[in-house]
Write a protein that holds these residues in place. Sequence first.
Motif, short mmCIF file in Angstrom:
data_model
loop_
_atom_site.label_atom_id
_atom_site.label_comp_id
_atom_site.label_asym_id
_atom_site.label_seq_id
_atom_site.Cartn_x
_atom_site.Cartn_y
_atom_site.Cartn_z
N LYS A 1 35.91 43.64 45.38
CA LYS A 1 34.79 43.98 46.25
C LYS A 1 35.29 44.34 47.64
CE LYS A 1 31.56 40.90 46.36
NZ LYS A 1 30.64 39.78 46.72
N LEU A 2 36.23 43.58 48.15
CA LEU A 2 36.84 43.90 49.44
C LEU A 2 37.53 45.25 49.39
CD1 LEU A 2 37.54 42.98 52.34
CD2 LEU A 2 39.61 41.97 51.38
N LEU B 1 38.36 53.74 45.51
CA LEU B 1 37.01 53.24 45.32
C LEU B 1 36.69 53.13 43.84
CD1 LEU B 1 34.28 52.40 46.51
CD2 LEU B 1 33.65 54.82 46.50
N VAL B 2 37.08 54.14 43.06
CA VAL B 2 36.84 54.11 41.61
C VAL B 2 37.61 52.95 40.97
CG1 VAL B 2 37.23 55.39 39.47
CG2 VAL B 2 36.27 56.55 41.46
N VAL B 3 38.87 52.78 41.34
CA VAL B 3 39.68 51.70 40.77
C VAL B 3 39.12 50.33 41.16
CG1 VAL B 3 41.96 50.61 40.88
CG2 VAL B 3 41.77 53.08 40.59
N SER B 4 38.75 50.18 42.42
CA SER B 4 38.22 48.88 42.88
C SER B 4 36.88 48.57 42.25
CB SER B 4 38.09 48.89 44.41
OG SER B 4 39.35 48.96 45.01
N ALA B 5 36.02 49.57 42.11
CA ALA B 5 34.71 49.34 41.49
C ALA B 5 34.86 48.97 40.02
CB ALA B 5 33.83 50.57 41.65
N THR B 6 35.80 49.63 39.33
CA THR B 6 36.04 49.31 37.92
C THR B 6 36.60 47.89 37.78
OG1 THR B 6 36.48 51.64 37.48
CG2 THR B 6 37.24 50.06 35.84
#
Length: 96
Positions: A66-67, A43-48
Motif C-alpha cells: 500500500k505504501l 503502481l501496477v506491481v504494488s497494487a497487485t
Amino acid sequence: MTLMLLTFTDVGPNFGAVGGAGDLRTIVGALLTYGLIVAVLMLVVSATTWALASNSGSWHTAQKAKLGCFVAIGGATLSGAALTWANWLLDIGPHL
C-alpha cells in the motif's frame, strides 16, 4: 592615481546564449517520460502485491505494498508536474 571614467552602456542579458532549447526539451521530455513509465509500472506491481497479500492474510506485506502504491502515485504526479514545469520554463524564456 589614475582616474577611471565610467561610461554607461546598454547592458542586458544575452537571450541567444542558450542554444539548443529544442534539444533540451527533447531530453527532459524523454527522461521524464521514462520516469512516468516506471512509476506506472511500479503502481501496477504494488497494487497487485497489495491485492494478493491482503487476500492471503499477510498484513505486513499488504501494508508495504500500500505504501508502494502511494509512493508510485506521488512519483507519477511529480514526474508529470516536472515535465509541465520544464516546458513552461522553456516556453517563457524567449518572451522575457
